[in-house]
Scaffold this motif. Sequence first.
Motif, short mmCIF file in Angstrom:
data_model
loop_
_atom_site.label_atom_id
_atom_site.label_comp_id
_atom_site.label_asym_id
_atom_site.label_seq_id
_atom_site.Cartn_x
_atom_site.Cartn_y
_atom_site.Cartn_z
N GLN A 112 0.83 -1.16 0.00
CA GLN A 112 -0.02 0.05 0.09
C GLN A 112 0.89 1.32 -0.03
O GLN A 112 1.78 1.12 0.32
CB GLN A 112 -0.96 0.26 1.12
N SER A 113 0.18 2.19 -0.45
CA SER A 113 0.85 3.71 -0.48
C SER A 113 -0.02 4.71 -0.14
O SER A 113 -1.17 4.65 -0.63
CB SER A 113 1.61 3.97 -1.94
N GLY A 114 0.37 5.81 0.42
CA GLY A 114 -0.24 6.95 0.71
C GLY A 114 0.29 8.12 -0.01
O GLY A 114 1.52 8.34 0.30
N THR A 124 0.93 8.09 -10.98
CA THR A 124 1.07 7.27 -12.33
C THR A 124 2.05 6.10 -12.31
O THR A 124 1.66 5.01 -13.01
CB THR A 124 1.70 8.35 -13.15
N LEU A 125 3.06 6.12 -11.81
CA LEU A 125 3.86 4.88 -11.16
C LEU A 125 2.91 3.87 -10.82
O LEU A 125 3.01 2.72 -11.20
CB LEU A 125 5.08 5.17 -10.51
N HIS A 126 2.51 4.16 -9.73
CA HIS A 126 1.55 3.05 -8.85
C HIS A 126 0.47 2.38 -9.89
O HIS A 126 0.32 1.38 -9.97
CB HIS A 126 1.02 3.62 -7.67
N PHE A 131 -1.37 -1.10 -9.17
CA PHE A 131 -1.87 -0.49 -7.56
C PHE A 131 -3.32 0.10 -8.07
O PHE A 131 -3.47 0.46 -9.08
CB PHE A 131 -1.04 0.47 -7.11
N ARG A 132 -4.37 -0.17 -7.38
CA ARG A 132 -5.61 0.65 -7.77
C ARG A 132 -5.93 1.48 -6.42
O ARG A 132 -5.39 1.36 -5.42
CB ARG A 132 -6.65 -0.41 -7.43
N TYR A 133 -6.72 2.48 -6.90
CA TYR A 133 -6.88 3.66 -5.94
C TYR A 133 -7.99 3.04 -4.99
O TYR A 133 -9.00 2.53 -5.36
CB TYR A 133 -7.68 4.73 -6.81
N VAL A 151 -4.07 10.25 -0.98
CA VAL A 151 -4.90 9.47 -1.53
C VAL A 151 -4.14 7.91 -1.30
O VAL A 151 -2.97 7.92 -1.44
CB VAL A 151 -4.86 9.63 -3.25
N LEU A 152 -4.84 6.90 -1.31
CA LEU A 152 -4.48 5.57 -1.00
C LEU A 152 -4.71 4.66 -2.22
O LEU A 152 -5.59 4.49 -2.81
CB LEU A 152 -5.36 4.99 0.28
N PHE A 153 -3.51 3.74 -2.33
CA PHE A 153 -3.43 2.77 -3.26
C PHE A 153 -2.98 1.77 -2.74
O PHE A 153 -2.12 1.49 -1.88
CB PHE A 153 -2.46 3.36 -4.52
N GLU A 154 -3.36 0.30 -3.19
CA GLU A 154 -2.84 -0.67 -2.91
C GLU A 154 -2.70 -1.85 -4.21
O GLU A 154 -3.37 -1.53 -5.02
CB GLU A 154 -3.84 -1.48 -1.89
N ARG A 155 -1.88 -2.57 -3.75
CA ARG A 155 -1.69 -3.89 -4.85
C ARG A 155 -1.80 -5.12 -4.06
O ARG A 155 -0.97 -5.32 -3.31
CB ARG A 155 -0.20 -3.73 -5.48
N ARG A 156 -2.84 -5.98 -4.54
CA ARG A 156 -2.96 -7.19 -4.13
C ARG A 156 -2.22 -8.22 -4.79
O ARG A 156 -2.37 -8.08 -6.02
CB ARG A 156 -4.44 -7.42 -3.72
N SER A 157 -1.50 -9.09 -4.22
CA SER A 157 -0.63 -10.03 -5.13
C SER A 157 -1.74 -10.97 -5.48
O SER A 157 -2.79 -11.28 -4.93
CB SER A 157 0.14 -10.88 -3.96
N LYS A 158 -1.17 -11.47 -6.78
CA LYS A 158 -2.11 -12.51 -7.67
C LYS A 158 -1.53 -13.87 -7.13
O LYS A 158 -2.09 -14.81 -7.52
CB LYS A 158 -2.18 -12.37 -9.07
N ILE A 159 -0.51 -14.03 -6.42
CA ILE A 159 0.03 -15.18 -6.04
C ILE A 159 0.04 -15.64 -4.51
O ILE A 159 0.42 -16.63 -4.01
CB ILE A 159 1.66 -15.47 -6.75
#
Length: 163
Positions: A112-114, A124-126, A131-133, A151-159
Motif C-alpha cells: 500500500q501507499s499513501g 502514475t507509477l503506482h 496498484f488501485r486507488y 490518496v491511498l493505493f494498494e496492490r494485492r498479490s495474485k500469487i
Amino acid sequence: MEIHKMVKDNWGAVAKIYKEGIDTHMATFETKVPKYQDWDTSHLQIGRLVMVKEDKVLGWAALSPVSSRCVYGGVAEVSVYIGKEHRGLGIGKLLMRQLILESEIAKIWTLQSGIFPDNIGSITLHKKMGFRYIGKRERIGKLKGVWKDNVLFERRSKIIGIE
C-alpha cells in the motif's frame, strides 16, 4: 544501471535523495531526514533496494510495516524515491518491479501507499504497476502549516494470500 540490496554504506546517498523528495513537499510529511538508526528500525529488512549506475545511487525503494499486529504481517507500505536528476527515466518502475518480486518472495500479500494528490508522477507509477486507488484521506495532516490530503493505493498479490 543495476539494482542492489541497500546497505548501511548507501545511507549517505539514500538520505540525499530522501531530502530531495522532502524538499518537493509532495513526497512525505517528513520535514527532515531521520538518522539511519531510526530509518533502519522503521523499515523491513526485505525490499531495501538501490538503483546504481557507476557506483552512484540514482534512486531507492523500501518497505515499512503498516502495523505491529500479526494479522497485518503480510501488508507493507511502499517508499520509492528517485534523485531529482534521474526522474522520468523509468527507474521508479524498475525499482517497483523488483520490490513487488521481493515482497511476494517474503509472503507479503498487499502493498500500500499513501500519496499526496499533487504527486502525479508517483500516482502514475503506482497505476502502471497494478496498484488501485482505494480512497482518500482528507486533511489527514499538516505540512508546513498546510492541511494535506492523502490518496491511498494498494496492490494485492495474485500469487500470495489467495488460498
